[in-house]
Design a protein around this motif. Structure first.
Motif, PDB file in Angstrom:
ATOM      1  N   GLY A 128      24.487 -45.559 -19.188  1.00  0.00           N
ATOM      2  CA  GLY A 128      24.571 -46.988 -19.420  1.00  0.00           C
ATOM      3  C   GLY A 128      25.915 -47.398 -19.997  1.00  0.00           C
ATOM      4  O   GLY A 128      26.741 -46.560 -20.376  1.00  0.00           O
ATOM      5  N   MET A 129      26.138 -48.697 -20.050  1.00  0.00           N
ATOM      6  CA  MET A 129      27.354 -49.276 -20.621  1.00  0.00           C
ATOM      7  C   MET A 129      26.959 -50.344 -21.631  1.00  0.00           C
ATOM      8  O   MET A 129      25.866 -50.925 -21.539  1.00  0.00           O
ATOM      9  CB  MET A 129      28.224 -49.899 -19.531  1.00  0.00           C
ATOM     10  N   LEU A 204      20.583 -46.372 -19.889  1.00  0.00           N
ATOM     11  CA  LEU A 204      20.730 -46.877 -18.524  1.00  0.00           C
ATOM     12  C   LEU A 204      19.817 -48.073 -18.285  1.00  0.00           C
ATOM     13  O   LEU A 204      20.201 -49.067 -17.658  1.00  0.00           O
ATOM     14  CB  LEU A 204      20.399 -45.750 -17.543  1.00  0.00           C
ATOM     15  N   ASP A 205      18.595 -48.005 -18.802  1.00  0.00           N
ATOM     16  CA  ASP A 205      17.598 -49.039 -18.530  1.00  0.00           C
ATOM     17  C   ASP A 205      17.946 -50.378 -19.165  1.00  0.00           C
ATOM     18  O   ASP A 205      17.491 -51.424 -18.688  1.00  0.00           O
ATOM     19  CB  ASP A 205      16.223 -48.580 -19.029  1.00  0.00           C
ATOM     20  N   ASN A 206      18.732 -50.382 -20.238  1.00  0.00           N
ATOM     21  CA  ASN A 206      19.054 -51.621 -20.941  1.00  0.00           C
ATOM     22  C   ASN A 206      20.450 -52.145 -20.630  1.00  0.00           C
ATOM     23  O   ASN A 206      20.954 -53.026 -21.323  1.00  0.00           O
ATOM     24  CB  ASN A 206      18.931 -51.405 -22.452  1.00  0.00           C
ATOM     25  N   SER A 207      21.082 -51.629 -19.589  1.00  0.00           N
ATOM     26  CA  SER A 207      22.473 -51.971 -19.292  1.00  0.00           C
ATOM     27  C   SER A 207      22.579 -52.808 -18.018  1.00  0.00           C
ATOM     28  O   SER A 207      21.832 -52.596 -17.063  1.00  0.00           O
ATOM     29  CB  SER A 207      23.309 -50.696 -19.121  1.00  0.00           C
ATOM     30  N   ASP A 208      23.511 -53.752 -18.030  1.00  0.00           N
ATOM     31  CA  ASP A 208      23.808 -54.514 -16.815  1.00  0.00           C
ATOM     32  C   ASP A 208      24.748 -53.731 -15.902  1.00  0.00           C
ATOM     33  O   ASP A 208      24.706 -53.884 -14.681  1.00  0.00           O
ATOM     34  CB  ASP A 208      24.461 -55.855 -17.176  1.00  0.00           C
ATOM     35  N   TYR A 209      25.595 -52.911 -16.526  1.00  0.00           N
ATOM     36  CA  TYR A 209      26.507 -52.048 -15.773  1.00  0.00           C
ATOM     37  C   TYR A 209      26.247 -50.601 -16.162  1.00  0.00           C
ATOM     38  O   TYR A 209      25.862 -50.310 -17.295  1.00  0.00           O
ATOM     39  CB  TYR A 209      27.969 -52.409 -16.054  1.00  0.00           C
ATOM     40  N   VAL A 210      26.454 -49.716 -15.221  1.00  0.00           N
ATOM     41  CA  VAL A 210      26.279 -48.292 -15.459  1.00  0.00           C
ATOM     42  C   VAL A 210      27.573 -47.581 -15.091  1.00  0.00           C
ATOM     43  O   VAL A 210      28.469 -48.163 -14.480  1.00  0.00           O
ATOM     44  CB  VAL A 210      25.095 -47.732 -14.639  1.00  0.00           C
ATOM     45  N   CYS A 211      27.671 -46.325 -15.477  1.00  0.00           N
ATOM     46  CA  CYS A 211      28.904 -45.594 -15.189  1.00  0.00           C
ATOM     47  C   CYS A 211      28.603 -44.145 -14.870  1.00  0.00           C
ATOM     48  O   CYS A 211      27.601 -43.583 -15.306  1.00  0.00           O
ATOM     49  CB  CYS A 211      29.883 -45.683 -16.365  1.00  0.00           C
ATOM     50  N   SER A 212      29.499 -43.558 -14.095  1.00  0.00           N
ATOM     51  CA  SER A 212      29.481 -42.127 -13.840  1.00  0.00           C
ATOM     52  C   SER A 212      30.909 -41.634 -14.060  1.00  0.00           C
ATOM     53  O   SER A 212      31.630 -41.308 -13.117  1.00  0.00           O
ATOM     54  CB  SER A 212      29.017 -41.836 -12.418  1.00  0.00           C
ATOM     55  N   LEU A 213      31.331 -41.613 -15.317  1.00  0.00           N
ATOM     56  CA  LEU A 213      32.750 -41.442 -15.634  1.00  0.00           C
ATOM     57  C   LEU A 213      33.247 -40.007 -15.495  1.00  0.00           C
ATOM     58  O   LEU A 213      34.421 -39.747 -15.744  1.00  0.00           O
ATOM     59  CB  LEU A 213      33.035 -41.974 -17.045  1.00  0.00           C
ATOM     60  N   GLU A 221      34.381 -46.212 -11.518  1.00  0.00           N
ATOM     61  CA  GLU A 221      33.101 -45.559 -11.736  1.00  0.00           C
ATOM     62  C   GLU A 221      32.142 -46.426 -12.547  1.00  0.00           C
ATOM     63  O   GLU A 221      31.017 -46.030 -12.812  1.00  0.00           O
ATOM     64  CB  GLU A 221      33.300 -44.215 -12.441  1.00  0.00           C
ATOM     65  N   ILE A 222      32.577 -47.615 -12.963  1.00  0.00           N
ATOM     66  CA  ILE A 222      31.697 -48.590 -13.625  1.00  0.00           C
ATOM     67  C   ILE A 222      31.116 -49.482 -12.543  1.00  0.00           C
ATOM     68  O   ILE A 222      31.857 -50.156 -11.814  1.00  0.00           O
ATOM     69  CB  ILE A 222      32.465 -49.404 -14.672  1.00  0.00           C
ATOM     70  N   LEU A 223      29.790 -49.502 -12.416  1.00  0.00           N
ATOM     71  CA  LEU A 223      29.110 -50.160 -11.301  1.00  0.00           C
ATOM     72  C   LEU A 223      27.975 -51.044 -11.799  1.00  0.00           C
ATOM     73  O   LEU A 223      27.378 -50.763 -12.848  1.00  0.00           O
ATOM     74  CB  LEU A 223      28.522 -49.104 -10.354  1.00  0.00           C
ATOM     75  N   PRO A 224      27.627 -52.099 -11.064  1.00  0.00           N
ATOM     76  CA  PRO A 224      26.436 -52.876 -11.423  1.00  0.00           C
ATOM     77  C   PRO A 224      25.178 -52.008 -11.340  1.00  0.00           C
ATOM     78  O   PRO A 224      25.025 -51.216 -10.412  1.00  0.00           O
ATOM     79  CB  PRO A 224      26.398 -53.978 -10.358  1.00  0.00           C
ATOM     80  N   ARG A 225      24.293 -52.171 -12.306  1.00  0.00           N
ATOM     81  CA  ARG A 225      23.056 -51.392 -12.289  1.00  0.00           C
ATOM     82  C   ARG A 225      22.210 -51.704 -11.065  1.00  0.00           C
ATOM     83  O   ARG A 225      21.435 -50.855 -10.595  1.00  0.00           O
ATOM     84  CB  ARG A 225      22.244 -51.637 -13.562  1.00  0.00           C
ATOM     85  N   SER A 226      22.381 -52.908 -10.513  1.00  0.00           N
ATOM     86  CA  SER A 226      21.608 -53.306  -9.329  1.00  0.00           C
ATOM     87  C   SER A 226      21.824 -52.372  -8.147  1.00  0.00           C
ATOM     88  O   SER A 226      20.967 -52.245  -7.278  1.00  0.00           O
ATOM     89  CB  SER A 226      21.960 -54.737  -8.915  1.00  0.00           C
TER      90      SER A 226
END
Length: 278
Positions: A128-129, A204-213, A221-226
């Protein structure tokens, strides 16, 4: 589409078997994953491996990966080993987890020194972010500083000397390091553990954006959680694997017009410069 190079094809066939095994394990135990990077691109554009690709990649939500790690001795067979730097030691540590086939060893020639490792499936952890652009900015640059320390400390083994289209500032740093031979002496394991603690700070569940850094694209590597709210099965060679339902948006984010193969020699023929240890 397997490679016409017989040695690379042997690596790809082994990687497809790892993917198939990993998929079966995740389906059996209700774990989520998504093919990503060149594996996702190959599935969409080629129906399988990109001919010059020498690795296999998946993204996995951290909570699913942590469950897999905790139960690996119960559920994994003897052929494959789940490597994780937080519990395993390698001469050259790997920042990301990987599922290895230790019956096939390869030599990578992408750095100033060769690096020996196994055929493996890279597992990019999905984290998550924080909320808000300012918080995301500081979180990202804290991580970037730790990554820079690690890259400098094992520069000769891991920094790709053949990568095309680097920005000018990266080319300048590489030129200086190659000329001066300066290498900082740091505790790599401690820096990696700091990176690990930083990246799993946000759910991850509480984030609007996620990452795989752990991936190669840095800020991209910062992406919308959608992108990861739904998944679908895609064909890959003669098997099916899980992919984000919004794979078009993800691939466009990373590659732009991803349906046009590159004609750059570095990308097509010098991807990682590997050989198999017979």
């Amino acid at each position: 589409m397997y490679s016409e190079n017989e040695k690379l094809k042997k690596v790809q066939v082994a990687e497809k078997k790892i993917l198939q095994y990993f998929d079966a394990i995740c389906n059996q135990y209700g774990l989520s994953y998504y093919i990503c990077g060149g594996t996702l691109l190959g599935a969409v554009r080629e129906g399988g491996f990109i001919q010059w690709d020498d690795d296999a990649d998946v993204m996995m939500p951290r909570k699913d990966y942590e469950w897999l790690k905790a139960h690996k001795n119960e559920i994994l067979n003897d052929k494959y080993k789940l490597y994780d730097y937080t519990v395993d030691n390698d001469a050259i540590p790997r920042r990301m987890p990987e599922l290895r086939d230790e019956t096939i060893k390869v030599i990578y020639h992408q750095g100033n020194k060769e690096r020996k490792q196994y055929v493996m499936l890279d597992i990019f952890l999905l984290d998550g972010m924080p909320k808000g652009k300012v918080a995301i900015f500081f979180h990202y640059y804290k991580w970037l500083f730790l990554r820079m320390l690690l890259q400098l400390s094992w520069y000769d083994e891991t920094v790709n000397q053949y990568k095309a289209n680097r920005p000018l500032w990266e080319r300048c740093i590489i030129w200086i390091l190659n000329k001066t031979r300066f290498r900082p002496s740091i505790d790599q394991r401690e820096i990696m553990l700091k990176e690990d603690r930083l990246l799993k700070k946000y759910s991850l569940d509480n984030s609007d954006y996620v990452c795989s850094l752990y991936g190669p694209f840095k800020k991209k590597e910062i992406l919308p959680r959608s992108f990861f709210e739904e998944k679908i099965r895609l064909s890959f060679e003669d098997i099916e694997l899980w992919a984000p339902k919004m794979y078009h948006e993800e691939l466009t984010h990373y590659y732009g017009n991803y349906m046009i193969p590159p004609n750059n020699l570095n990308e097509r023929e010098l991807h990682h410069r590997i050989e198999i240890c017979e």
